[in-house]
Write a protein that holds these residues in place. Structure first.
Motif: not given
Length: 781
Positions: A152-173
């Motif tokens: 298991s891994a934990k991704i912690v988001f900080n900040g705000a995205n009031a301006a637009d959607d957010t996309e996170l690309f995850l390459n499982l190498n």
């Protein structure tokens, strides 16, 4: 995903430049992107494929997309790559507080043992890296290992995205496989219900117990001798193609392999040096050269192959199917590698239709004219399709035999072009296709075809059964093909068809009649929608019956009875179709009462149904095309509604003796002397008597001695006996039964004469000849 989010995601475009672990952002509009990626080069090469998304929490605000789903084996491996995943976080989900999304690998997979915690904007080990921006306001994400587990891994988001959607690309190498089970590999995402982050299971790989080889035969040929095609071989996982007899292709009897051509790699690490091929007559073997030549990554390649006909007596026409075997698992057990046939072709109809007799614009199933092998059809030659007598091509029915088109459309395939259409014969039953220069197949490897789609015909009234087309023409095609089955527009039946009505009856109550449509809309309101129930000559309706629709949604109007064509001797009942049915309907004709005069012969009373509404094609269409139907096939249905039995009461017959003398016009009836216009005479050993004077002597009144000049028919009516003689023929009809006489009925002095034996037969009398006295005595029975 909302429509707003979905549409916005389709239009997102992003460019990234990563140098020395620092991040630079090139934004278009206000897009924020977070990436956990192996490298900038990998990000630039991502091409989305169908994602498999399975969100499981109702609170989730976002979604997942999957960009590829690799196939893996069950073996252990220190470094593999699972599918690429994009995490979509909706606008306003990130509000400046830290929010966590946990990623968990399934059973049989681990992050590498040296996986370490990473912080925002710092490259992590094993290819993880974090990037982010939100219209100038930084949104960061950090990746942490959870405890001592490597799952298991934990991704912690900080900040705000009031301006637009957010996309996170995850390459499982650089994922470690520890011996996974077969089946789907699902990556689990979880988060607090209050976070608004998307959660669910996402398929990122498929595990199979052993590698499989997918086979395809491309660019196959139809031919009469030599064949070439391209075999595509694709491994599902590395080393799927084994050594030894990995793949064996056995051709059917009569064919042999003769060439192994160019090897073309598509992807992976297999080369031509890693491949061995061998040919043994009808068997081709393909395998890896040795253990060292097995692929280390899933590979795919093309191989050009050829084979030919070795024995024409054994080779069967049609698809050539090679059986597939060997110690490598293949996705098919057989493969069509070509099509064999002699030059020629055929005509087929995959789905014959149902048509209604008496109507036009009746659509046929698609008619396919196809070559046996490529190049069979020759320019200038023809294929003809002849309908049976009961049908006409719709174009001819409407426009006559000069028509040069066909209804519907014409599709062509594999090099054949549009043929020229014309119609031959005086009745337009034959459609002719001529192949002009440039329309034939001279280059394509596969047999060409022409498909006549939505072609229509007109069908004569009363036609039923299969509609078979005869195939001919200078192209050499022959045979017949069923294009449709014709159903009668309606049937006519009687509640008591055996009812015996008396000759001369003024009121024969025969019961009820029934008309049934053969299909919805069989009775039409085209033109005037007239339907007529026609009785035979000498039979009329005594009153107007009650006519009603008892089932279905047909509507009719204006029921009446009359005499046909004002002849006064042939009854007809008429009604009009007001609205066509959408459900096949039934019409009841109740309380049928008939008048039957004494001219009607003994036997069945047959009623017939005609008119625009029941037999439209007998009354319309191009004149010279439908004239035969108008003359001979105008009846949509017919049926026996009663029989003619004994004469009506009050008609009597008295015994009579008549004596005739050869050569004398004087004769005696019960002792009374009378004079005839023709004297009895002897010819060729036969004694001839004048039929009229014998008939009158036996009680047939002059009114019941009829002569139809147009047909040369003599009719005699005596009680329940009706006799008919057709001059210059040997046919004698008694109460509807025809007897062939040994002489023909002839005339003398404009009177009909017959040998004495046939006179007695016709009038049911006994005849005696006195040679010494030269007299003939006729006695009524």
């Amino acid at each position: 995903m909302s429509d707003k989010i979905h549409n916005k995601q389709k239009n997102k475009k992003n460019v990234y430049d990563i140098q020395g672990g620092e991040q630079k952002f090139m934004k278009k509009s206000t897009k924020k992107v977070l990436n956990v990626a192996a490298s900038a080069a990998m990000l630039a090469g991502i091409a989305p494929v169908a994602g498999i998304v399975a969100p499981t929490a109702a609170h989730a605000s976002g979604s997942f997309d999957v960009y590829n789903v690799p196939t893996l084996s069950t073996g252990s491996a220190d470094s593999i790559q699972l599918g690429r995943v994009k995490v979509n976080v909706d606008q306003y989900t990130l509000d400046g507080t830290s929010k966590e999304l946990t990623v968990t690998l399934p059973q049989g997979f681990e992050f590498a043992s040296d996986f370490e915690n990473t912080t925002a904007n710092t490259p992590g080990v094993n290819g993880f890296q974090v990037l982010g921006s939100d219209n100038g306001t930084s949104v960061t994400a950090s990746v942490y290992k959870i405890g001592t587990s490597n799952k298991s891994a934990k991704i912690v988001f900080n900040g705000a995205n009031a301006a637009d959607d957010t996309e996170l690309f995850l390459n499982l190498n650089n994922i470690k496989a520890t011996g996974p089970n077969t089946g789907d590999v699902n990556l689990a995402f979880s988060a607090s219900t209050a976070s608004g982050l998307p959660t669910g299971n996402v398929k990122v790989a498929t595990v199979v117990s052993s590698g499989q080889v997918a086979l395809e035969a491309n660019d196959t040929q139809s031919s009469s001798d030599d064949f070439n095609f391209t075999l595509k071989v694709t491994e599902s996982v590395a080393a799927s193609l084994k050594t030894g007899n990995a793949l064996k292709f056995k051709l059917p009897s009569g064919f042999e392999w003769n060439a192994v051509g160019t090897f073309t790699p598509l992807y992976g690490d297999l080369t031509s040096a890693d491949l061995t091929t061998s040919v043994d007559g009808d068997t081709l073997t393909i395998a890896a050269t040795n253990t060292a030549a097995l692929s280390s990554t899933a590979s795919s390649f093309n191989l050009d192959l050829g084979f030919s006909v070795e024995d024409e007596d054994k080779a069967k026409e049609g698809d050539i199917t090679a059986s597939v075997s060997g110690n490598s698992s293949a996705n098919v057990s057989s493969l069509v590698v070509g099509s064999y046939g002699q030059y020629g072709g055929g005509v087929t109809v995959a789905s014959p239709s149902t048509v209604i007799a008496g109507q036009d614009e009746q659509q046929l199933g698609d008619i396919v004219v196809k070559e046996s092998v490529a190049g069979s059809f020759i320019a200038g030659r023809t294929v003809t399709l002849q309908l049976p007598e009961g049908a006409r091509w719709q174009s001819v029915y409407e426009d006559g035999t000069d028509a040069t088109t066909t209804t519907g459309s014409i599709d062509t395939a594999n090099g054949l072009g549009q043929p020229n259409i014309s119609y031959t014969g005086t009745d337009g039953r034959t459609l002719r296709m001529t192949f002009p220069t440039g329309s034939v197949n001279n280059s394509n490897n596969n047999a060409g075809s022409i498909t006549l789609k939505d072609v229509e015909v007109a069908v004569q009234p009363g036609f039923s059964g299969d509609l078979n087309v005869a195939v001919a023409g200078s192209q050499g095609l022959t045979g017949t093909v069923k294009v449709a089955t014709a159903t009668p527009s309606l049937t006519l039946s009687a509640s008591d068809a055996t009812y015996s009505a008396a000759i001369g009856s003024d009121s024969a109550n025969i019961g009820n009649l029934t008309l049934k449509e053969g299909a919805a809309g069989a009775l039409t309101d085209d033109d005037n929608g007239l339907v007529e129930v026609l009785l035979p000559a000498g039979v009329t309706f005594g009153s107007t019956p009650t006519v009603s629709v008892t089932s279905g949604d047909l509507t009719i109007r204006n029921v009446s009875v009359d005499t046909y064509n004002n002849s006064g001797t042939q009854g007809v009942m008429r009604f009009y179709v007001d609205s066509e049915s959408t459900t096949a309907s039934t019409i009841a004709i109740n309380g049928v009462n008939l008048r039957i005069d004494r001219t009607v012969p003994q036997g069945n009373i047959v009623a017939k149904v005609q008119g625009d509404g029941a037999a439209n094609t007998a009354y319309h269409g191009f004149g010279d095309v439908t004239q035969t139907w108008k003359d001979s096939y105008r009846y949509a249905a017919q049926g026996t509604i009663a029989t003619i039995g004994t004469q009506a009461t009050g008609v009597e017959s008295n015994a009579v003796t008549a004596i005739y003398t050869i050569g004398s016009t004087a004769y005696k009836v019960n002792g009374e002397t009378r004079t005839a216009e023709v004297a009895p005479y002897v010819e060729n050993g036969r004694t001839y008597l004048p039929v009229r004077y014998v008939a009158e002597a036996l009680g047939v009144t002059p009114a019941n001695i009829l002569f139809d000049k147009a047909t040369s028919m003599v009719t005699l009516i005596k009680g329940d006996r009706v006799v008919q003689l057709k001059l210059k023929t040997n046919q004698l009809t008694i109460n509807g039964s025809t007897i062939n006489m040994d002489v023909k009925a002839v005339t003398k002095a404009n009177r009909t004469v017959l040998p004495i034996a046939w006179v007695g037969k016709a009038l049911d009398a006994t005849v005696m000849y006195d040679a010494a006295a030269k007299t003939v005595t006729v006695n009524s029975k």
